[in-house]
Write a protein that holds these residues in place. Sequence first.
Motif, mmCIF file in Angstrom:
data_model
loop_
_atom_site.group_PDB
_atom_site.id
_atom_site.type_symbol
_atom_site.label_atom_id
_atom_site.label_comp_id
_atom_site.label_asym_id
_atom_site.label_seq_id
_atom_site.Cartn_x
_atom_site.Cartn_y
_atom_site.Cartn_z
ATOM 1 N N THR A 166 -8.973 5.642 1.360
ATOM 2 C CA THR A 166 -7.842 6.554 1.502
ATOM 3 C C THR A 166 -7.133 6.279 2.816
ATOM 4 O OG1 THR A 166 -8.901 8.308 0.204
ATOM 5 C CG2 THR A 166 -7.139 8.977 1.697
ATOM 6 N N GLU A 167 -5.831 6.041 2.732
ATOM 7 C CA GLU A 167 -5.041 5.779 3.931
ATOM 8 C C GLU A 167 -3.597 6.210 3.715
ATOM 9 O OE1 GLU A 167 -5.192 5.056 7.002
ATOM 10 O OE2 GLU A 167 -7.351 4.708 7.080
ATOM 11 N N PHE A 168 -2.894 6.398 4.815
ATOM 12 C CA PHE A 168 -1.455 6.597 4.735
ATOM 13 C C PHE A 168 -0.813 5.225 4.622
ATOM 14 C CE2 PHE A 168 -2.709 10.706 6.111
ATOM 15 C CZ PHE A 168 -1.710 11.568 5.670
ATOM 16 N N LEU A 169 0.249 5.134 3.854
ATOM 17 C CA LEU A 169 0.863 3.844 3.602
ATOM 18 C C LEU A 169 1.345 3.180 4.885
ATOM 19 C CD1 LEU A 169 1.456 2.009 1.180
ATOM 20 C CD2 LEU A 169 3.751 2.992 1.082
ATOM 21 N N TRP A 170 1.623 3.976 5.912
ATOM 22 C CA TRP A 170 2.107 3.421 7.184
ATOM 23 C C TRP A 170 0.980 3.092 8.165
ATOM 24 C CZ3 TRP A 170 3.978 8.478 5.774
ATOM 25 C CH2 TRP A 170 3.223 9.520 6.299
ATOM 26 N N SER A 171 -0.252 3.180 7.734
ATOM 27 C CA SER A 171 -1.379 2.858 8.612
ATOM 28 C C SER A 171 -1.355 1.376 8.995
ATOM 29 C CB SER A 171 -2.705 3.184 7.922
ATOM 30 O OG SER A 171 -2.829 4.574 7.683
ATOM 31 N N LYS A 172 -2.128 1.026 10.000
ATOM 32 C CA LYS A 172 -2.182 -0.359 10.473
ATOM 33 C C LYS A 172 -2.690 -1.271 9.354
ATOM 34 C CE LYS A 172 -2.872 0.814 15.353
ATOM 35 N NZ LYS A 172 -3.760 0.706 16.539
ATOM 36 N N PRO A 173 -2.217 -2.527 9.334
ATOM 37 C CA PRO A 173 -2.594 -3.468 8.266
ATOM 38 C C PRO A 173 -4.093 -3.551 7.998
ATOM 39 C CG PRO A 173 -0.861 -4.413 9.611
ATOM 40 C CD PRO A 173 -1.266 -3.132 10.291
ATOM 41 N N GLY A 174 -4.894 -3.537 9.073
ATOM 42 C CA GLY A 174 -6.345 -3.623 8.891
ATOM 43 C C GLY A 174 -6.887 -2.468 8.077
ATOM 44 N N LYS A 175 -6.355 -1.274 8.319
ATOM 45 C CA LYS A 175 -6.807 -0.095 7.584
ATOM 46 C C LYS A 175 -6.339 -0.135 6.135
ATOM 47 C CE LYS A 175 -7.288 3.188 11.421
ATOM 48 N NZ LYS A 175 -6.884 4.516 11.938
ATOM 49 N N ILE A 176 -5.126 -0.619 5.927
ATOM 50 C CA ILE A 176 -4.604 -0.734 4.563
ATOM 51 C C ILE A 176 -5.435 -1.732 3.768
ATOM 52 C CG2 ILE A 176 -2.662 -1.586 3.202
ATOM 53 C CD1 ILE A 176 -2.194 1.195 4.226
ATOM 54 N N ILE A 177 -5.772 -2.860 4.385
ATOM 55 C CA ILE A 177 -6.600 -3.870 3.719
ATOM 56 C C ILE A 177 -7.980 -3.286 3.385
ATOM 57 C CG2 ILE A 177 -7.807 -6.071 4.042
ATOM 58 C CD1 ILE A 177 -5.369 -6.957 5.727
ATOM 59 N N ALA A 178 -8.545 -2.531 4.333
ATOM 60 C CA ALA A 178 -9.866 -1.925 4.120
ATOM 61 C C ALA A 178 -9.838 -0.891 2.982
ATOM 62 C CB ALA A 178 -10.354 -1.273 5.404
ATOM 63 N N SER A 179 -8.689 -0.282 2.763
ATOM 64 C CA SER A 179 -8.573 0.708 1.687
ATOM 65 C C SER A 179 -8.490 0.049 0.318
ATOM 66 C CB SER A 179 -7.333 1.578 1.889
ATOM 67 O OG SER A 179 -6.143 0.874 1.558
ATOM 68 N N ARG A 180 -8.295 -1.284 0.305
ATOM 69 C CA ARG A 180 -8.222 -2.088 -0.913
ATOM 70 C C ARG A 180 -6.990 -1.753 -1.752
ATOM 71 N NH1 ARG A 180 -14.605 -3.088 -2.534
ATOM 72 N NH2 ARG A 180 -15.253 -3.518 -0.405
ATOM 73 N N LEU A 181 -5.911 -1.494 -1.061
ATOM 74 C CA LEU A 181 -4.640 -1.244 -1.737
ATOM 75 C C LEU A 181 -4.117 -2.518 -2.388
ATOM 76 C CD1 LEU A 181 -2.144 0.653 -2.233
ATOM 77 C CD2 LEU A 181 -1.214 -0.285 -0.103
ATOM 78 N N VAL A 182 -3.597 -2.372 -3.596
ATOM 79 C CA VAL A 182 -2.912 -3.474 -4.272
ATOM 80 C C VAL A 182 -1.412 -3.169 -4.272
ATOM 81 C CG1 VAL A 182 -4.813 -4.227 -5.741
ATOM 82 C CG2 VAL A 182 -3.354 -2.325 -6.484
ATOM 83 N N PRO A 183 -0.564 -4.189 -4.255
ATOM 84 C CA PRO A 183 0.880 -3.940 -4.229
ATOM 85 C C PRO A 183 1.389 -3.350 -5.534
ATOM 86 C CG PRO A 183 0.441 -6.274 -4.525
ATOM 87 C CD PRO A 183 -0.884 -5.628 -4.223
ATOM 88 N N GLY A 209 3.772 14.352 2.620
ATOM 89 C CA GLY A 209 3.024 15.397 1.925
ATOM 90 C C GLY A 209 3.214 15.411 0.431
ATOM 91 N N ALA A 210 4.063 14.503 -0.048
ATOM 92 C CA ALA A 210 4.376 14.500 -1.468
ATOM 93 C C ALA A 210 4.355 13.105 -2.073
ATOM 94 C CB ALA A 210 5.761 15.117 -1.690
ATOM 95 N N GLY A 211 3.913 12.101 -1.287
ATOM 96 C CA GLY A 211 3.867 10.748 -1.817
ATOM 97 C C GLY A 211 3.693 9.697 -0.748
ATOM 98 N N SER A 212 2.735 9.903 0.158
ATOM 99 C CA SER A 212 2.561 8.967 1.271
ATOM 100 C C SER A 212 1.141 8.451 1.429
ATOM 101 C CB SER A 212 3.000 9.637 2.582
ATOM 102 O OG SER A 212 2.348 10.885 2.761
ATOM 103 N N VAL A 213 0.249 8.834 0.525
ATOM 104 C CA VAL A 213 -1.167 8.479 0.658
ATOM 105 C C VAL A 213 -1.629 7.559 -0.460
ATOM 106 C CG1 VAL A 213 -3.514 9.429 0.505
ATOM 107 C CG2 VAL A 213 -1.817 10.541 1.956
ATOM 108 N N VAL A 214 -2.472 6.577 -0.102
ATOM 109 C CA VAL A 214 -3.100 5.710 -1.099
ATOM 110 C C VAL A 214 -4.568 6.114 -1.236
ATOM 111 C CG1 VAL A 214 -1.520 3.865 -0.429
ATOM 112 C CG2 VAL A 214 -3.842 3.844 0.467
ATOM 113 N N MET A 215 -5.072 6.082 -2.476
ATOM 114 C CA MET A 215 -6.456 6.493 -2.727
ATOM 115 C C MET A 215 -7.036 5.717 -3.902
ATOM 116 S SD MET A 215 -6.219 10.679 -2.416
ATOM 117 C CE MET A 215 -7.920 10.904 -1.881
#
Length: 320
Positions: A166-183, A209-215
């Motif tokens: 779980t991360e915010f889409l604007w988080s640092k690249p390392g955190k986004i990669i760790a969250s395993r987000l796909v494009p 608050g209405a569309g900024s989190v990846v999970m």
Amino acid sequence: MRQRIDALGIKGSVLVISKGKVLLDYASNNTTDTSYLINSVQKSMTAAMVMKLVQEGKLSLHERLARFYPAIPGAKKITIENLLAMTAGLQLKPGARLGRRHFVSDRDNLACDVKKTVFKPKMLGKWYYSSLNYVYLCGIMTQVTGQSYEQLFRATYVEPLQLKQTEFLWSKPGKIIASRLVPGMIYRGGRYDVVKHKKALQAAHDELGAGSVVMSNHDLAKVMNYILAGSLLSKKSRRELYRARPPAYYNGGFYNDASLGLKTANGAGEGYYTFMRSTKTAKTMIIIQANKTRKGEFAVLKDRIDKLIVELFAKKISSF
């Protein structure tokens, strides 16, 4: 069950929980711990955060919007309860969009939104879906607590539940990669085109608050359980938050079906779909997420999933 879900043709990750136990956990595309932008499903989490402040006596459902944003038209008539149920009568001016073209800060975005907001007196008390309601709820929480929405979200969900994808889409690249987000991808001209991160990021800031989190599915299921059956809210708070009226029976970020005892939340945007269906106690839950989408497909899939769920409950299929 799997055959029925696969027949929907959604390529992504699927999680089915039945009577508190995992029944299905598989991916027809990506993996079971892939994360996706959940879009409007996040509203249910924002609403629970607001209700937590109400429960703690820091806010009231009957509080007027004017206390926090006096410049908003109609603010003296609009309550927190109206914002949660999307019955505030607020809309953006024709042709306007949320936020500023070039993001500066959450506070700046909110100031811009205030200038673009119109109040429709005849719509006060009537349901009209707009993320604007939940963006203002984020600003209100920040004013009440002195913390940013992201800080509050992490303290409410990420840290206590130890969410891993779980991360915010604007988080640092390392955190986004760790969250395993796909494009996110959208089908155009015979192929799937990747949504540019810059475009998705802009939308995430605008939809605070209405569309900024990846999970991932599992993180989303944990949060749903925490909101609907865990210690975050009392039974009284949940009753108040999910009290809903026709035509949409919407409140607290969910469409509330009293006849079947179901909570429904959907998310679509920037090349992602999220469909969540849960019993009111979160004992039984279906979560389907995908990052390959087509124009006009979302509404069709949502209706097909709703019909499938109603059929399953009506027949009381033992495996579900």
